[in-house]
Design an enzyme around this catalytic site. Structure first.
Site, PDB file in Angstrom:
ATOM      1  N   CYS A   1       0.868  -1.185   0.000  1.00 15.65           N
ATOM      2  CA  CYS A   1       0.000   0.000   0.000  1.00 15.65           C
ATOM      3  C   CYS A   1       0.904   1.234   0.000  1.00 15.65           C
ATOM      4  CB  CYS A   1      -0.976  -0.021   1.175  1.00 15.65           C
ATOM      5  SG  CYS A   1      -0.199   0.051   2.807  1.00 15.65           S
TER       6      CYS A   1
ATOM      7  N   ASN B   1       2.314   1.358   4.416  1.00 12.30           N
ATOM      8  CA  ASN B   1       2.606   0.085   5.107  1.00 12.30           C
ATOM      9  C   ASN B   1       2.292   0.162   6.600  1.00 12.30           C
ATOM     10  OD1 ASN B   1       5.415  -2.155   5.739  1.00 12.30           O
ATOM     11  ND2 ASN B   1       3.383  -2.703   5.067  1.00 12.30           N
TER      12      ASN B   1
ATOM     13  N   CYS C   1      -1.413   0.641   7.339  1.00 18.42           N
ATOM     14  CA  CYS C   1      -2.850   0.318   7.423  1.00 18.42           C
ATOM     15  C   CYS C   1      -3.201  -0.907   6.574  1.00 18.42           C
ATOM     16  CB  CYS C   1      -3.722   1.490   6.993  1.00 18.42           C
ATOM     17  SG  CYS C   1      -3.570   2.945   8.058  1.00 18.42           S
ATOM     18  N   ARG C   2      -3.440  -0.695   5.275  1.00 19.53           N
ATOM     19  CA  ARG C   2      -4.003  -1.773   4.457  1.00 19.53           C
ATOM     20  C   ARG C   2      -3.078  -2.947   4.210  1.00 19.53           C
ATOM     21  NH1 ARG C   2      -5.506   2.346  -0.105  1.00 19.53           N
ATOM     22  NH2 ARG C   2      -3.674   3.255   0.907  1.00 19.53           N
ATOM     23  N   SER C   3      -1.825  -2.687   3.818  1.00 18.61           N
ATOM     24  CA  SER C   3      -0.975  -3.846   3.478  1.00 18.61           C
ATOM     25  C   SER C   3      -0.593  -4.681   4.693  1.00 18.61           C
ATOM     26  CB  SER C   3       0.232  -3.452   2.620  1.00 18.61           C
ATOM     27  OG  SER C   3       1.104  -2.598   3.316  1.00 18.61           O
TER      28      SER C   3
ATOM     29  N   ASP D   1      -8.543   3.977   1.104  1.00 17.51           N
ATOM     30  CA  ASP D   1      -7.603   4.152   2.202  1.00 17.51           C
ATOM     31  C   ASP D   1      -8.349   4.480   3.499  1.00 17.51           C
ATOM     32  OD1 ASP D   1      -5.512   4.732   3.827  1.00 17.51           O
ATOM     33  OD2 ASP D   1      -4.471   5.999   2.374  1.00 17.51           O
TER      34      ASP D   1
HETATM   35  P1  4NP Z   1      -1.824   2.801   4.119  1.00 21.70           P
HETATM   36  O1  4NP Z   1      -2.471   4.136   4.755  1.00 21.70           O
HETATM   37  O2  4NP Z   1      -1.257   3.204   2.770  1.00 21.70           O
HETATM   38  O3  4NP Z   1      -2.980   1.879   4.012  1.00 21.70           O
HETATM   39  O4  4NP Z   1      -0.756   2.343   5.091  1.00 21.70           O
HETATM   40  C1  4NP Z   1      -1.812   5.365   4.873  1.00 21.70           C
HETATM   41  C2  4NP Z   1      -0.894   5.569   5.874  1.00 21.70           C
HETATM   42  C3  4NP Z   1      -0.284   6.797   6.014  1.00 21.70           C
HETATM   43  C4  4NP Z   1      -0.623   7.824   5.162  1.00 21.70           C
HETATM   44  C5  4NP Z   1      -1.535   7.621   4.168  1.00 21.70           C
HETATM   45  C6  4NP Z   1      -2.127   6.383   4.023  1.00 21.70           C
HETATM   46  N1  4NP Z   1      -0.032   9.084   5.314  1.00 21.70           N
HETATM   47  O5  4NP Z   1      -0.412  10.011   4.585  1.00 21.70           O
HETATM   48  O6  4NP Z   1       0.849   9.243   6.155  1.00 21.70           O
END
Ligand code: 4NP
Length: 154
Positions: free
Chosen positions: A8, A11, A13-15, A122
Protein backbone atom coordinates in the site's frame (compact mmCIF):
# COMPACT_ATOMS: atom_id res chain seq x y z
CA UNK A 1 6.76 -21.99 -1.46
CA UNK A 2 4.47 -19.17 -2.59
CA UNK A 3 5.96 -15.77 -1.75
CA UNK A 4 3.46 -12.92 -1.49
CA UNK A 5 4.08 -9.23 -0.83
CA UNK A 6 1.14 -6.91 -0.10
CA UNK A 7 1.74 -3.26 -0.94
CA UNK A 8 0.00 0.00 0.00
CA UNK A 9 1.23 3.57 0.44
CA UNK A 10 2.40 3.77 4.05
CA UNK A 11 2.61 0.09 5.11
CA UNK A 12 0.83 0.98 8.33
CA UNK A 13 -2.85 0.32 7.42
CA UNK A 14 -4.00 -1.77 4.46
CA UNK A 15 -0.97 -3.85 3.48
CA UNK A 16 -0.12 -4.97 7.03
CA UNK A 17 -3.82 -5.77 7.51
CA UNK A 18 -3.59 -7.91 4.34
CA UNK A 19 -0.34 -9.52 5.52
CA UNK A 20 -1.80 -10.65 8.83
CA UNK A 21 -5.25 -11.56 7.47
CA UNK A 22 -3.60 -13.73 4.79
CA UNK A 23 -1.31 -15.34 7.39
CA UNK A 24 -4.40 -16.10 9.49
CA UNK A 25 -6.34 -17.62 6.57
CA UNK A 26 -3.47 -19.87 5.46
CA UNK A 27 -2.82 -20.93 9.06
CA UNK A 28 -6.47 -21.89 9.53
CA UNK A 29 -6.39 -23.88 6.28
CA UNK A 30 -3.13 -25.64 7.22
CA UNK A 31 -1.01 -24.02 4.49
CA UNK A 32 1.38 -21.91 6.61
CA UNK A 33 4.49 -23.87 5.62
CA UNK A 34 3.72 -23.32 1.92
CA UNK A 35 3.77 -19.51 2.16
CA UNK A 36 6.10 -16.61 2.83
CA UNK A 37 3.95 -13.50 3.36
CA UNK A 38 5.03 -9.90 4.00
CA UNK A 39 4.04 -6.30 3.27
CA UNK A 40 5.64 -3.00 2.22
CA UNK A 41 4.74 0.58 1.32
CA UNK A 42 5.49 2.56 -1.83
CA UNK A 43 6.40 5.54 0.38
CA UNK A 44 9.22 5.75 2.95
CA UNK A 45 7.13 8.15 5.06
CA UNK A 46 6.21 5.63 7.77
CA UNK A 47 9.36 3.46 7.64
CA UNK A 48 10.04 1.79 10.99
CA UNK A 49 6.63 2.66 12.40
CA UNK A 50 4.25 0.07 13.89
CA UNK A 51 0.81 -0.68 12.44
CA UNK A 52 -1.54 2.30 12.85
CA UNK A 53 -3.55 1.75 16.07
CA UNK A 54 -7.07 1.65 14.46
CA UNK A 55 -5.84 -0.95 11.93
CA UNK A 56 -4.27 -2.93 14.77
CA UNK A 57 -7.55 -2.70 16.73
CA UNK A 58 -9.56 -3.95 13.74
CA UNK A 59 -7.25 -6.97 13.38
CA UNK A 60 -7.46 -7.56 17.11
CA UNK A 61 -11.31 -7.63 16.94
CA UNK A 62 -10.87 -10.63 14.66
CA UNK A 63 -8.34 -12.29 16.98
CA UNK A 64 -5.36 -11.39 14.75
CA UNK A 65 -2.10 -9.96 16.13
CA UNK A 66 0.35 -7.85 14.11
CA UNK A 67 2.87 -7.58 16.95
CA UNK A 68 6.37 -6.69 15.83
CA UNK A 69 5.44 -5.44 12.34
CA UNK A 70 7.31 -2.28 11.32
CA UNK A 71 6.73 -0.38 8.08
CA UNK A 72 9.16 -1.00 5.22
CA UNK A 73 9.48 0.57 1.78
CA UNK A 74 9.08 -1.43 -1.45
CA UNK A 75 12.35 -1.83 -3.38
CA UNK A 76 13.43 -3.45 -6.65
CA UNK A 77 14.93 -6.30 -4.57
CA UNK A 78 11.41 -7.19 -3.46
CA UNK A 79 10.43 -7.69 -7.08
CA UNK A 80 13.03 -10.46 -7.43
CA UNK A 81 12.11 -12.04 -4.10
CA UNK A 82 8.32 -12.37 -4.40
CA UNK A 83 6.06 -14.36 -6.74
CA UNK A 84 2.98 -12.18 -6.22
CA UNK A 85 3.01 -8.46 -5.49
CA UNK A 86 -0.51 -7.41 -4.56
CA UNK A 87 -1.32 -3.72 -4.33
CA UNK A 88 -4.32 -2.10 -2.71
CA UNK A 89 -4.83 0.56 -5.42
CA UNK A 90 -3.99 1.13 -9.06
CA UNK A 91 -1.92 4.12 -7.92
CA UNK A 92 0.35 1.74 -5.96
CA UNK A 93 0.64 -0.51 -9.02
CA UNK A 94 1.94 2.48 -10.98
CA UNK A 95 4.43 3.34 -8.20
CA UNK A 96 5.66 -0.27 -8.12
CA UNK A 97 6.15 -0.21 -11.90
CA UNK A 98 8.32 2.90 -11.57
CA UNK A 99 10.55 1.17 -8.99
CA UNK A 100 10.94 -2.30 -10.48
CA UNK A 101 8.91 -2.60 -13.68
CA UNK A 102 6.92 -5.83 -14.01
CA UNK A 103 8.57 -7.99 -16.68
CA UNK A 104 7.26 -11.20 -15.08
CA UNK A 105 3.68 -9.94 -14.55
CA UNK A 106 3.76 -10.38 -10.78
CA UNK A 107 1.91 -7.18 -9.93
CA UNK A 108 -1.87 -7.01 -9.49
CA UNK A 109 -4.40 -5.35 -7.25
CA UNK A 110 -5.65 -7.60 -4.44
CA UNK A 111 -9.30 -7.22 -5.48
CA UNK A 112 -8.42 -8.21 -9.08
CA UNK A 113 -8.75 -11.79 -7.77
CA UNK A 114 -12.41 -11.17 -6.85
CA UNK A 115 -15.47 -10.87 -9.08
CA UNK A 116 -15.44 -7.12 -8.45
CA UNK A 117 -11.95 -5.79 -9.27
CA UNK A 118 -11.46 -2.43 -7.56
CA UNK A 119 -9.17 -0.32 -5.41
CA UNK A 120 -9.38 -0.69 -1.63
CA UNK A 121 -10.10 2.78 -0.27
CA UNK A 122 -7.60 4.15 2.20
CA UNK A 123 -9.03 3.86 5.74
CA UNK A 124 -6.54 6.54 6.79
CA UNK A 125 -8.98 8.90 5.03
CA UNK A 126 -12.33 7.03 5.14
CA UNK A 127 -11.82 6.04 8.82
CA UNK A 128 -13.78 2.88 7.94
CA UNK A 129 -11.38 0.19 9.10
CA UNK A 130 -14.17 -2.40 9.27
CA UNK A 131 -14.87 -1.97 5.55
CA UNK A 132 -11.15 -2.16 4.75
CA UNK A 133 -10.98 -5.39 6.76
CA UNK A 134 -13.97 -6.91 4.89
CA UNK A 135 -12.58 -6.00 1.47
CA UNK A 136 -9.07 -7.23 2.28
CA UNK A 137 -10.45 -10.49 3.71
CA UNK A 138 -12.50 -11.00 0.54
CA UNK A 139 -9.44 -10.36 -1.63
CA UNK A 140 -7.19 -12.70 0.37
CA UNK A 141 -9.79 -15.50 0.26
CA UNK A 142 -10.24 -15.04 -3.50
CA UNK A 143 -6.46 -15.05 -4.00
CA UNK A 144 -6.12 -18.31 -2.04
CA UNK A 145 -8.96 -19.84 -4.12
CA UNK A 146 -7.11 -18.78 -7.28
CA UNK A 147 -3.90 -20.48 -6.06
CA UNK A 148 -5.80 -23.68 -5.28
CA UNK A 149 -7.80 -23.72 -8.51
CA UNK A 150 -4.77 -23.04 -10.68
CA UNK A 151 -2.76 -25.78 -8.94
CA UNK A 152 -0.17 -23.37 -7.52
CA UNK A 153 -0.77 -24.97 -4.11
CA UNK A 154 -2.41 -28.28 -3.24
P1 4NP B 1 -1.82 2.80 4.12
O1 4NP B 1 -2.47 4.14 4.75
O2 4NP B 1 -1.26 3.20 2.77
O3 4NP B 1 -2.98 1.88 4.01
O4 4NP B 1 -0.76 2.34 5.09
C1 4NP B 1 -1.81 5.37 4.87
C2 4NP B 1 -0.89 5.57 5.87
C3 4NP B 1 -0.28 6.80 6.01
C4 4NP B 1 -0.62 7.82 5.16
C5 4NP B 1 -1.54 7.62 4.17
C6 4NP B 1 -2.13 6.38 4.02
N1 4NP B 1 -0.03 9.08 5.31
O5 4NP B 1 -0.41 10.01 4.58
O6 4NP B 1 0.85 9.24 6.15
Amino acid sequence: MVKVLFVCLGNICRSPMAEFIMKDIVRREGYSSRFFIASAGTSAEEEGNPVYPPARAELSKHGISCEGKRAEQYTAKDYALYDYILAMEDWHVRSILRVSGDPLRKVKRLLDYTEAPADIDDPWYTRDFARAYREIEKGCSAFLSYLKESGKIS
